[in-house]
Every structure is written in C-alpha cells, then in structure tokens.
Design a protein around this motif. Structure first.
Motif, PDB file in Angstrom:
ATOM      1  N   LYS A   9       0.840  -1.198   0.000  1.00  0.00           N
ATOM      2  CA  LYS A   9       0.000   0.000   0.000  1.00  0.00           C
ATOM      3  C   LYS A   9       0.876   1.250   0.000  1.00  0.00           C
ATOM      4  CE  LYS A   9      -4.038  -1.970   2.266  1.00  0.00           C
ATOM      5  NZ  LYS A   9      -4.794  -2.071   3.498  1.00  0.00           N
ATOM      6  N   ASP A  10       1.938   1.233   0.789  1.00  0.00           N
ATOM      7  CA  ASP A  10       2.852   2.374   0.836  1.00  0.00           C
ATOM      8  C   ASP A  10       3.476   2.623  -0.543  1.00  0.00           C
ATOM      9  OD1 ASP A  10       4.206   1.671   4.165  1.00  0.00           O
ATOM     10  OD2 ASP A  10       2.344   2.633   3.499  1.00  0.00           O
ATOM     11  N   THR A  11       3.884   1.554  -1.209  1.00  0.00           N
ATOM     12  CA  THR A  11       4.498   1.681  -2.524  1.00  0.00           C
ATOM     13  C   THR A  11       3.510   2.284  -3.512  1.00  0.00           C
ATOM     14  OG1 THR A  11       5.823  -0.276  -2.064  1.00  0.00           O
ATOM     15  CG2 THR A  11       5.692   0.408  -4.364  1.00  0.00           C
ATOM     16  N   VAL A  12       2.275   1.799  -3.485  1.00  0.00           N
ATOM     17  CA  VAL A  12       1.254   2.298  -4.403  1.00  0.00           C
ATOM     18  C   VAL A  12       0.975   3.773  -4.144  1.00  0.00           C
ATOM     19  CG1 VAL A  12      -1.176   2.117  -5.054  1.00  0.00           C
ATOM     20  CG2 VAL A  12       0.194   0.057  -4.776  1.00  0.00           C
ATOM     21  N   SER A  13       0.815   4.147  -2.875  1.00  0.00           N
ATOM     22  CA  SER A  13       0.522   5.546  -2.584  1.00  0.00           C
ATOM     23  C   SER A  13       1.713   6.441  -2.957  1.00  0.00           C
ATOM     24  CB  SER A  13       0.128   5.737  -1.113  1.00  0.00           C
ATOM     25  OG  SER A  13       1.228   5.434  -0.280  1.00  0.00           O
ATOM     26  N   ALA A  14       2.928   5.962  -2.737  1.00  0.00           N
ATOM     27  CA  ALA A  14       4.106   6.760  -3.099  1.00  0.00           C
ATOM     28  C   ALA A  14       4.173   6.943  -4.611  1.00  0.00           C
ATOM     29  CB  ALA A  14       5.373   6.082  -2.595  1.00  0.00           C
ATOM     30  N   ALA A  15       3.899   5.882  -5.357  1.00  0.00           N
ATOM     31  CA  ALA A  15       3.938   5.970  -6.819  1.00  0.00           C
ATOM     32  C   ALA A  15       2.817   6.869  -7.325  1.00  0.00           C
ATOM     33  CB  ALA A  15       3.819   4.586  -7.436  1.00  0.00           C
ATOM     34  N   GLY A  16       1.662   6.811  -6.662  1.00  0.00           N
ATOM     35  CA  GLY A  16       0.515   7.613  -7.083  1.00  0.00           C
ATOM     36  C   GLY A  16       0.747   9.105  -6.918  1.00  0.00           C
ATOM     37  N   GLU A  17       1.626   9.498  -6.019  1.00  0.00           N
ATOM     38  CA  GLU A  17       1.897  10.912  -5.780  1.00  0.00           C
ATOM     39  C   GLU A  17       2.793  11.522  -6.848  1.00  0.00           C
ATOM     40  OE1 GLU A  17       3.530  11.067  -1.859  1.00  0.00           O
ATOM     41  OE2 GLU A  17       1.743  10.231  -0.957  1.00  0.00           O
ATOM     42  N   LYS A  18       3.500  10.682  -7.575  1.00  0.00           N
ATOM     43  CA  LYS A  18       4.429  11.200  -8.582  1.00  0.00           C
ATOM     44  C   LYS A  18       3.676  11.540  -9.866  1.00  0.00           C
ATOM     45  CE  LYS A  18       8.249   8.580  -6.717  1.00  0.00           C
ATOM     46  NZ  LYS A  18       9.159   7.479  -6.903  1.00  0.00           N
ATOM     47  N   ASP A  19       4.270  12.457 -10.659  1.00  0.00           N
ATOM     48  CA  ASP A  19       3.629  12.795 -11.927  1.00  0.00           C
ATOM     49  C   ASP A  19       3.818  11.657 -12.926  1.00  0.00           C
ATOM     50  OD1 ASP A  19       6.442  14.057 -11.792  1.00  0.00           O
ATOM     51  OD2 ASP A  19       6.043  13.959 -13.955  1.00  0.00           O
ATOM     52  N   ASP A  20       3.001  11.644 -13.973  1.00  0.00           N
ATOM     53  CA  ASP A  20       2.978  10.545 -14.929  1.00  0.00           C
ATOM     54  C   ASP A  20       4.333  10.287 -15.577  1.00  0.00           C
ATOM     55  OD1 ASP A  20       0.335  10.104 -14.422  1.00  0.00           O
ATOM     56  OD2 ASP A  20      -0.386  11.285 -16.127  1.00  0.00           O
ATOM     57  N   ASP A  21       5.052  11.335 -15.967  1.00  0.00           N
ATOM     58  CA  ASP A  21       6.319  11.164 -16.674  1.00  0.00           C
ATOM     59  C   ASP A  21       7.331  10.359 -15.858  1.00  0.00           C
ATOM     60  OD1 ASP A  21       5.372  12.515 -18.848  1.00  0.00           O
ATOM     61  OD2 ASP A  21       6.302  14.429 -18.308  1.00  0.00           O
ATOM     62  N   SER A  22       7.495  10.706 -14.579  1.00  0.00           N
ATOM     63  CA  SER A  22       8.513  10.022 -13.785  1.00  0.00           C
ATOM     64  C   SER A  22       8.138   8.564 -13.546  1.00  0.00           C
ATOM     65  CB  SER A  22       8.761  10.739 -12.465  1.00  0.00           C
ATOM     66  OG  SER A  22       7.629  10.646 -11.643  1.00  0.00           O
ATOM     67  N   SER A  23       6.853   8.260 -13.410  1.00  0.00           N
ATOM     68  CA  SER A  23       6.478   6.869 -13.183  1.00  0.00           C
ATOM     69  C   SER A  23       6.668   6.037 -14.447  1.00  0.00           C
ATOM     70  CB  SER A  23       5.048   6.762 -12.640  1.00  0.00           C
ATOM     71  OG  SER A  23       4.132   7.299 -13.570  1.00  0.00           O
ATOM     72  N   LYS A  24       6.544   6.665 -15.621  1.00  0.00           N
ATOM     73  CA  LYS A  24       6.801   5.948 -16.874  1.00  0.00           C
ATOM     74  C   LYS A  24       8.296   5.681 -17.044  1.00  0.00           C
ATOM     75  CE  LYS A  24       2.945   7.825 -19.513  1.00  0.00           C
ATOM     76  NZ  LYS A  24       2.585   8.843 -20.499  1.00  0.00           N
ATOM     77  N   GLU A  25       9.115   6.635 -16.677  1.00  0.00           N
ATOM     78  CA  GLU A  25      10.558   6.519 -16.858  1.00  0.00           C
ATOM     79  C   GLU A  25      11.195   5.562 -15.852  1.00  0.00           C
ATOM     80  OE1 GLU A  25      11.138  11.048 -18.532  1.00  0.00           O
ATOM     81  OE2 GLU A  25      12.191  10.421 -16.733  1.00  0.00           O
ATOM     82  N   GLU A  26      10.631   5.507 -14.672  1.00  0.00           N
ATOM     83  CA  GLU A  26      11.264   4.745 -13.610  1.00  0.00           C
ATOM     84  C   GLU A  26      11.602   3.297 -13.949  1.00  0.00           C
ATOM     85  OE1 GLU A  26       9.937   4.601  -9.497  1.00  0.00           O
ATOM     86  OE2 GLU A  26       9.895   6.785  -9.603  1.00  0.00           O
ATOM     87  N   PRO A  27      10.668   2.513 -14.494  1.00  0.00           N
ATOM     88  CA  PRO A  27      11.009   1.110 -14.777  1.00  0.00           C
ATOM     89  C   PRO A  27      12.177   0.983 -15.766  1.00  0.00           C
ATOM     90  CG  PRO A  27       8.635   1.445 -14.947  1.00  0.00           C
ATOM     91  CD  PRO A  27       9.275   2.799 -14.778  1.00  0.00           C
ATOM     92  N   ARG A  28      12.208   1.866 -16.758  1.00  0.00           N
ATOM     93  CA  ARG A  28      13.298   1.815 -17.739  1.00  0.00           C
ATOM     94  C   ARG A  28      14.622   2.209 -17.080  1.00  0.00           C
ATOM     95  NH1 ARG A  28      11.865   1.170 -23.045  1.00  0.00           N
ATOM     96  NH2 ARG A  28       9.687   1.427 -23.538  1.00  0.00           N
ATOM     97  N   GLU A  29      14.579   3.266 -16.272  1.00  0.00           N
ATOM     98  CA  GLU A  29      15.788   3.713 -15.588  1.00  0.00           C
ATOM     99  C   GLU A  29      16.266   2.637 -14.618  1.00  0.00           C
ATOM    100  OE1 GLU A  29      16.709   7.278 -12.611  1.00  0.00           O
ATOM    101  OE2 GLU A  29      15.907   7.968 -14.538  1.00  0.00           O
ATOM    102  N   THR A  30      15.330   2.034 -13.910  1.00  0.00           N
ATOM    103  CA  THR A  30      15.666   0.955 -12.978  1.00  0.00           C
ATOM    104  C   THR A  30      16.301  -0.206 -13.721  1.00  0.00           C
ATOM    105  OG1 THR A  30      13.854   1.606 -11.534  1.00  0.00           O
ATOM    106  CG2 THR A  30      14.708  -0.626 -11.249  1.00  0.00           C
ATOM    107  N   ALA A  31      15.774  -0.526 -14.893  1.00  0.00           N
ATOM    108  CA  ALA A  31      16.342  -1.618 -15.695  1.00  0.00           C
ATOM    109  C   ALA A  31      17.789  -1.316 -16.074  1.00  0.00           C
ATOM    110  CB  ALA A  31      15.493  -1.838 -16.945  1.00  0.00           C
ATOM    111  N   LEU A  32      18.067  -0.066 -16.437  1.00  0.00           N
ATOM    112  CA  LEU A  32      19.440   0.322 -16.779  1.00  0.00           C
ATOM    113  C   LEU A  32      20.361   0.191 -15.569  1.00  0.00           C
ATOM    114  CD1 LEU A  32      18.803   3.527 -18.941  1.00  0.00           C
ATOM    115  CD2 LEU A  32      19.668   1.335 -19.768  1.00  0.00           C
TER     116      LEU A  32
END
Length: 124
Positions: A9-32
């Motif tokens: 729940k904490d992870t979901v709420s933290a992700a929900g607070e971020k703007d759309d662009d950063s949440s889209k980029e995060e998985p790709r950046e994390t993969a790198l």
C-alpha cells in the motif's frame, strides 16, 4: 503477511503521488541501473558494472548519452541494444587508447603516420 500488504500500500501511494512522466521513466531507468555487464577493459576491468554507470561514464560523450536515453525511453532501442552499444563504445575507446599509447611509444610507428597525415593535408 500484514507487513507485506502494508508495504504494498505504501508503494502504491508513493507511486501515485508522482507525476505521470517520472512513473513511466522509472522502470526503464531501474532496468538500466540493475542490468550489469562484465567489462574487461578500462577502469571497469574485472568488475560488474551497470549499464546506467557505463552510460554516465567518461567513455560516453554527453550528446551520445542523451540520444541513447531518448531512443530507449521512446521504446526505439531495447535494453539489450543499449547495453550492446554502450559496451561497444567503452571497448573501442579503450582499444583506441591502447593503440595510441603503443604508437606514441614506438618512434618507428610514429614517422609513417605523420608522413601519411602530411600527404592527406596536401591533397586537400
């Protein structure tokens, strides 16, 4: 079980607070950042290095880094392709540097190279 549900729940709420662009980029950046390669050259020799660290190393010029990241973020390059490009650049840069050191330390090799450069300049 309860702590796992709470952390989800904490992870979901933290992700929900971020703007759309950063949440889209995060998985790709994390993969790198989590994809590592064994480098056999340069300052990384004998180490496992993340693709992210290679991208941000002295071997990759800033404009190349930006272009690679843009193509990767747009989905035009796969993670595997980015990894291949970056490791190739690092390997070729180190090979060129090693060759340059060999050429500079050998006077015989230096002379013909200098003559060849003079010839090219005269033709222009």
């Amino acid at each position: 079980l309860i702590s796992v549900k709470t952390s989800n729940k904490d992870t979901v709420s933290a992700a929900g607070e971020k703007d759309d662009d950063s949440s889209k980029e995060e998985p790709r950046e994390t993969a790198l950042k989590t994809t590592v390669v064994d480098m056999e050259v340069g300052e990384f020799q004998g180490h496992k290095v993340s693709v992210w660290d290679l991208l941000h190393s002295k071997y990759i010029p800033e404009e190349n880094r930006k272009e690679l990241l843009e193509l990767y973020q747009a989905g035009e390059l796969t993670l595997e392709q980015v990894k291949t490009v970056v490791t190739t650049i690092v390997t070729k840069t180190e090979a060129a540097k090693a060759e340059e050191l060999t050429t500079v330390s050998s006077p015989r090799a230096e002379s013909p190279a200098a003559e060849a450069e003079d010839t090219d300049l005269q033709e222009d």
